[in-house]
Design a protein around this motif. Structure first.
Motif, mmCIF file in Angstrom:
data_model
loop_
_atom_site.group_PDB
_atom_site.id
_atom_site.type_symbol
_atom_site.label_atom_id
_atom_site.label_comp_id
_atom_site.label_asym_id
_atom_site.label_seq_id
_atom_site.Cartn_x
_atom_site.Cartn_y
_atom_site.Cartn_z
ATOM 1 N N SER A 21 15.327 -16.657 -37.228
ATOM 2 C CA SER A 21 14.010 -16.246 -36.740
ATOM 3 C C SER A 21 12.978 -16.464 -37.838
ATOM 4 O O SER A 21 13.316 -16.598 -39.016
ATOM 5 C CB SER A 21 14.028 -14.775 -36.334
ATOM 6 O OG SER A 21 14.143 -13.947 -37.479
ATOM 7 N N GLN A 71 25.195 -9.196 -33.133
ATOM 8 C CA GLN A 71 24.268 -8.198 -32.591
ATOM 9 C C GLN A 71 24.624 -6.795 -33.073
ATOM 10 O O GLN A 71 23.732 -5.981 -33.347
ATOM 11 C CB GLN A 71 24.273 -8.253 -31.060
ATOM 12 C CG GLN A 71 23.733 -9.554 -30.483
ATOM 13 C CD GLN A 71 22.310 -9.834 -30.935
ATOM 14 O OE1 GLN A 71 21.494 -8.923 -31.075
ATOM 15 N NE2 GLN A 71 22.014 -11.104 -31.195
ATOM 16 N N VAL A 112 21.623 -4.352 -34.553
ATOM 17 C CA VAL A 112 21.015 -3.475 -33.558
ATOM 18 C C VAL A 112 20.627 -2.150 -34.206
ATOM 19 O O VAL A 112 21.310 -1.646 -35.101
ATOM 20 C CB VAL A 112 21.985 -3.238 -32.376
ATOM 21 C CG1 VAL A 112 23.227 -2.485 -32.817
ATOM 22 C CG2 VAL A 112 21.275 -2.526 -31.236
ATOM 23 N N SER A 113 19.499 -1.587 -33.772
ATOM 24 C CA SER A 113 19.045 -0.290 -34.283
ATOM 25 C C SER A 113 19.027 0.718 -33.142
ATOM 26 O O SER A 113 19.077 0.354 -31.959
ATOM 27 C CB SER A 113 17.661 -0.420 -34.915
ATOM 28 O OG SER A 113 16.676 -0.654 -33.924
ATOM 29 N N GLU A 114 18.944 2.009 -33.501
ATOM 30 C CA GLU A 114 18.956 3.061 -32.491
ATOM 31 C C GLU A 114 17.707 3.036 -31.619
ATOM 32 O O GLU A 114 17.697 3.591 -30.524
ATOM 33 C CB GLU A 114 19.102 4.420 -33.175
ATOM 34 C CG GLU A 114 20.463 4.612 -33.837
ATOM 35 C CD GLU A 114 20.612 5.976 -34.475
ATOM 36 O OE1 GLU A 114 20.867 6.947 -33.738
ATOM 37 O OE2 GLU A 114 20.479 6.065 -35.711
ATOM 38 N N SER A 115 16.636 2.383 -32.090
ATOM 39 C CA SER A 115 15.401 2.320 -31.300
ATOM 40 C C SER A 115 15.361 1.106 -30.370
ATOM 41 O O SER A 115 14.447 0.993 -29.551
ATOM 42 C CB SER A 115 14.195 2.271 -32.242
ATOM 43 O OG SER A 115 14.241 1.110 -33.063
ATOM 44 N N ASP A 116 16.340 0.200 -30.483
ATOM 45 C CA ASP A 116 16.347 -1.003 -29.646
ATOM 46 C C ASP A 116 16.756 -0.660 -28.217
ATOM 47 O O ASP A 116 17.677 0.136 -27.994
ATOM 48 C CB ASP A 116 17.326 -2.038 -30.212
ATOM 49 C CG ASP A 116 16.823 -2.672 -31.493
ATOM 50 O OD1 ASP A 116 15.611 -2.599 -31.739
ATOM 51 O OD2 ASP A 116 17.647 -3.238 -32.231
ATOM 52 N N PHE A 117 16.074 -1.292 -27.247
ATOM 53 C CA PHE A 117 16.491 -1.189 -25.861
ATOM 54 C C PHE A 117 17.577 -2.230 -25.604
ATOM 55 O O PHE A 117 17.512 -3.339 -26.138
ATOM 56 C CB PHE A 117 15.310 -1.409 -24.920
ATOM 57 C CG PHE A 117 14.296 -0.297 -24.962
ATOM 58 C CD1 PHE A 117 14.522 0.892 -24.283
ATOM 59 C CD2 PHE A 117 13.114 -0.437 -25.694
ATOM 60 C CE1 PHE A 117 13.587 1.920 -24.328
ATOM 61 C CE2 PHE A 117 12.186 0.585 -25.748
ATOM 62 C CZ PHE A 117 12.418 1.769 -25.065
ATOM 63 N N PRO A 118 18.589 -1.905 -24.796
ATOM 64 C CA PRO A 118 19.664 -2.872 -24.531
ATOM 65 C C PRO A 118 19.132 -4.161 -23.904
ATOM 66 O O PRO A 118 18.264 -4.121 -23.024
ATOM 67 C CB PRO A 118 20.589 -2.117 -23.568
ATOM 68 C CG PRO A 118 20.311 -0.669 -23.827
ATOM 69 C CD PRO A 118 18.845 -0.606 -24.158
ATOM 70 N N GLU A 119 19.646 -5.278 -24.395
ATOM 71 C CA GLU A 119 19.328 -6.596 -23.848
ATOM 72 C C GLU A 119 20.618 -7.291 -23.472
ATOM 73 O O GLU A 119 21.701 -6.938 -23.955
ATOM 74 C CB GLU A 119 18.585 -7.448 -24.880
ATOM 75 C CG GLU A 119 17.248 -6.919 -25.320
ATOM 76 C CD GLU A 119 16.614 -7.843 -26.363
ATOM 77 O OE1 GLU A 119 16.525 -9.054 -26.095
ATOM 78 O OE2 GLU A 119 16.249 -7.357 -27.441
ATOM 79 N N ARG A 131 24.329 -0.766 -27.123
ATOM 80 C CA ARG A 131 23.416 0.294 -27.531
ATOM 81 C C ARG A 131 24.015 0.993 -28.753
ATOM 82 O O ARG A 131 25.204 1.322 -28.758
ATOM 83 C CB ARG A 131 23.251 1.306 -26.391
ATOM 84 C CG ARG A 131 22.343 2.499 -26.724
ATOM 85 C CD ARG A 131 22.361 3.492 -25.575
ATOM 86 N NE ARG A 131 23.651 4.152 -25.433
ATOM 87 C CZ ARG A 131 24.245 4.401 -24.270
ATOM 88 N NH1 ARG A 131 23.680 4.040 -23.132
ATOM 89 N NH2 ARG A 131 25.425 5.022 -24.224
#
Length: 639
Positions: free
Chosen positions: A72, A431, A435-442, A455
């Motif tokens: 990225s 992933q 992944v962080s605790e604030s991320d929404f599942p994708e 999650r």
């Protein structure tokens, strides 16, 4: 030279000189927010946004090819990639600006020669006008623009060459480097092991072990644990539930009939001769054992790979089929008259016919078709799953509505990747790590066509494992460290003894004194622990490698003077090393001349690189650099 503002595209340097920085596979940018098409300038020479995007994207693609994952723009910034690309482009622009001010230019003939000889524009018969036009079209350039870029870049190259030409390393430096590189050592070394200790290491008491556990907490600390909930669906999960049409399976079998039904085949090589007599003579030599098929091929300038025909059926061999298939075992047959002339054939393997009925092939066909059908079903459901996640559905709700499997895992970065489990998939591990605790599942894709979403529920920080749970590990670790300590102490003792033995004895004043000294030495020798034999190495170069020695032993030897003894302790290995002789390099030898030539090239290149770096910095400072941060941000946002 014109006084109009110029563009520092630097096209010819990378196209004609092969430095793949801009590349010909990139893409152009025609508009940016804010209306700017330059990311900055050096003096009057601008660096346009199109070039910046092309170069930066090319670097990102190179990294993706090496790592298998697209970086990225945020990750690229963390690695300093955009800054590196900007530095390259502004250096090129500074040279172009200096060339413009100095009036350095090249004529039309030089530009034409550079273009028509560029590998990027070559066809079967040389310069390909159509390839030239198509390449420029893909880059969003017209011929006039490109040829002006070529002219400017060639002028820049002339200036760059003028700056560094004549910069050569002093001969004294070359000789010194060569002498350092070719200096040799004769030395001996002795590795000490647990067998050299007076006895086994006594076990530590509980108090000592607990103190060791606390003092070396990093060795007994559990890794960070990421408690993750996930849903996933793979083709294997759906394969058993997929309905398959027997007629479709029959059609699949018929379409692959050549795979399931094959005639007898032979793996053969062929050598064609100019006359029947030459073929007969070669066959006679093979039959007499004077040569084999490979030797005959080599005499004709061929390898076995050149002569290899691979798997061939009798029909595919034509006139030679009957003769080749008549062979009962591997060997050379012929000569046989073929369309190409008389030939010898080497039969390398006999492959029996393959006949697999539809019924026998059905299990494999069914599994393959079921997996393919399951992949299509997952593709069809993917958009609906994404809509559920985007609408705020929890993973548990998604599992209930879609048939995806719900699970939980305590994931660590060093967890073993077990095939068939979610943690065995590279995409999941990548992933799970970010992944962080604030991320929404994708929804993400697995490499077998499956999908998953995850999650992060909790992060358990690294913690010292209780002593009771790792007592055996602590005891083993302490024992190893204690054995190493004792070996180091023994090594120091032996080092002192070795040094003492190299000091010439002082003449005694009387025979009694000599006898007394001799008795003292005998007592000292008796008290010295027994060790293995020293290993002698002779004529070792600085880059030498000793397979059984500690890795840095040779490096240590070259840090010592003649007659010196030193103790080496690394990676739980302990060794003594004693340098017996330093052998200076023979600068008149053929080897030294080759090494000196290589050293001179590297030193010249280093000197020229430094000189060019100083010059580039100076002309950038002299002409002034302007940056358009809005244009830079616009380019990077589109990547």
């Amino acid at each position: 030279m014109t006084n109009l503002r110029t563009k520092g595209k630097s096209t010819i340097v990378w196209i004609l000189m092969g430095l793949l920085l801009l590349g010909l596979g990139g893409f152009g940018v025609t508009s940016f927010s804010g209306g700017s098409t330059e990311i900055g300038a050096v003096g009057e020479t601008e660096v346009d946004a199109q070039t910046y995007m092309r170069v930066l994207d090319g670097e990102l693609q190179n990294i993706a090819r090496q790592t298998g994952q697209r970086m990225s723009i945020e990750e690229a910034r963390a690695f300093g990639l955009p800054q590196s690309v900007q530095a390259q482009l502004f250096t090129a622009a500074a040279l172009a600006e200096e060339a413009r001010k100095a009036g350095v230019s090249v004529g039309d003939q030089n530009v034409a020669e550079a273009i028509v000889t560029a590998p990027a524009f070559q066809g079967p018969s040389g310069f390909d006008r159509a390839a030239y036009s198509e390449t420029l079209r893909r880059q969003g350039l017209n011929e006039e623009e490109f040829e002006q870029d070529v002219r400017e870049d060639m002028a820049r190259t002339i200036l760059q060459t003028a700056v560094v030409s004549g910069a050569v390393a002093p001969q004294a430096q070359v000789d010194q480097t060569t002498a350092w590189r070719l200096e040799q050592r004769d030395f001996s070394w002795l590795e000490l092991t647990a067998a050299d200790l007076p006895g086994p290491v006594n076990p530590a008491d509980e108090e000592t072990l607990q103190a060791w556990h606390q003092a070396n907490a990093d060795r007994f600390t559990s890794p960070e644990v990421r408690k993750i909930s996930y849903v996933w669906m793979t083709p294997e999960m759906l394969a058993e539930t997929v309905e398959l049409d027997d007629a479709a399976l029959r059609e699949l079998y018929d379409s692959r009939s050549a795979e399931f039904n094959q005639p007898s085949r032979r793996m053969v090589g062929r050598l064609v001769f100019e006359s029947p007599e030459a073929a007969e003579a070669a066959k006679a030599r093979i039959d007499a054992g004077e040569a084999d098929f490979e030797v005959i091929a080599a005499e004709r300038g061929l390898t076995l790979a050149d002569a290899d025909l691979g798997e061939m059926s009798e029909a595919e061999l034509g006139a030679a089929g009957a003769t080749v298939f008549a062979a009962q075992d591997n060997g050379v047959v012929g000569p046989v008259e073929t369309d190409l002339g008389p030939a010898l054939f080497s039969v390398n393997a006999i492959l029996d016919p393959v006949s697999i009925s539809f019924e026998d092939a059905l299990p494999d066909l069914r599994a393959e078709a079921a997996t393919a059908r399951a992949r299509r079903l997952i593709d069809d459901q993917a958009s609906g799953i994404e809509d559920l996640l985007a609408g705020g559905s929890t993973l548990e709700q998604v599992a209930g509505e879609t048939g995806m499997e719900f699970g939980q895992i305590d994931w660590t970065a060093n967890a073993e990747a077990v095939p068939g489990e979610i943690g065995g998939y590279t995409a999941f591990r990548q992933q799970a790590a970010v992944v962080s605790e604030s991320d929404f599942p994708e929804l993400f894709e697995l490499d077998d066509g499956g999908v998953f979403a995850l999650r992060l529920d909790e992060v358990v920080a690294p913690a010292l494992i209780p002593f009771e749970d790792v007592r055996e590990q602590v005891a083993a670790d302490w024992a190893q460290a204690e054995a190493h300590r004792q070996l180091v102490a023994l090594g120091e003792e032996l080092k002192l003894q070795t040094v003492a033995e190299t000091i010439p004895p002082v003449a005694s004043e009387s025979d009694d004194a000599q006898a007394e000294d001799g008795q003292d030495q005998a007592d000292a020798n008796a008290a010295t622990p027994s060790t293995g034999n020293w290993t002698s190495e002779t004529g070792i170069f600085r880059d030498g490698y000793l397979e059984t020695a500690p890795p840095s032993l040779v490096e240590k030897a070259f840090a010592l003077e003649e007659g010196e003894t030193e103790l080496l302790a690394e990676d739980n290995r302990v060794a003594l090393i004693r340098v017996e002789r330093i052998i200076p390099a023979d600068l008149e030898s053929d080897l030294a001349k080759d090494v000196a030539a290589t050293a001179a090239q590297r030193l010249d290149a280093s000197l020229q690189a430094d000189l060019f770096d100083y010059y580039a910095r100076a002309i950038q400072a002299q002409n002034g650099i302007t940056l358009n941060q809005a244009a830079i941000a616009s380019v990077e946002s589109q990547l």
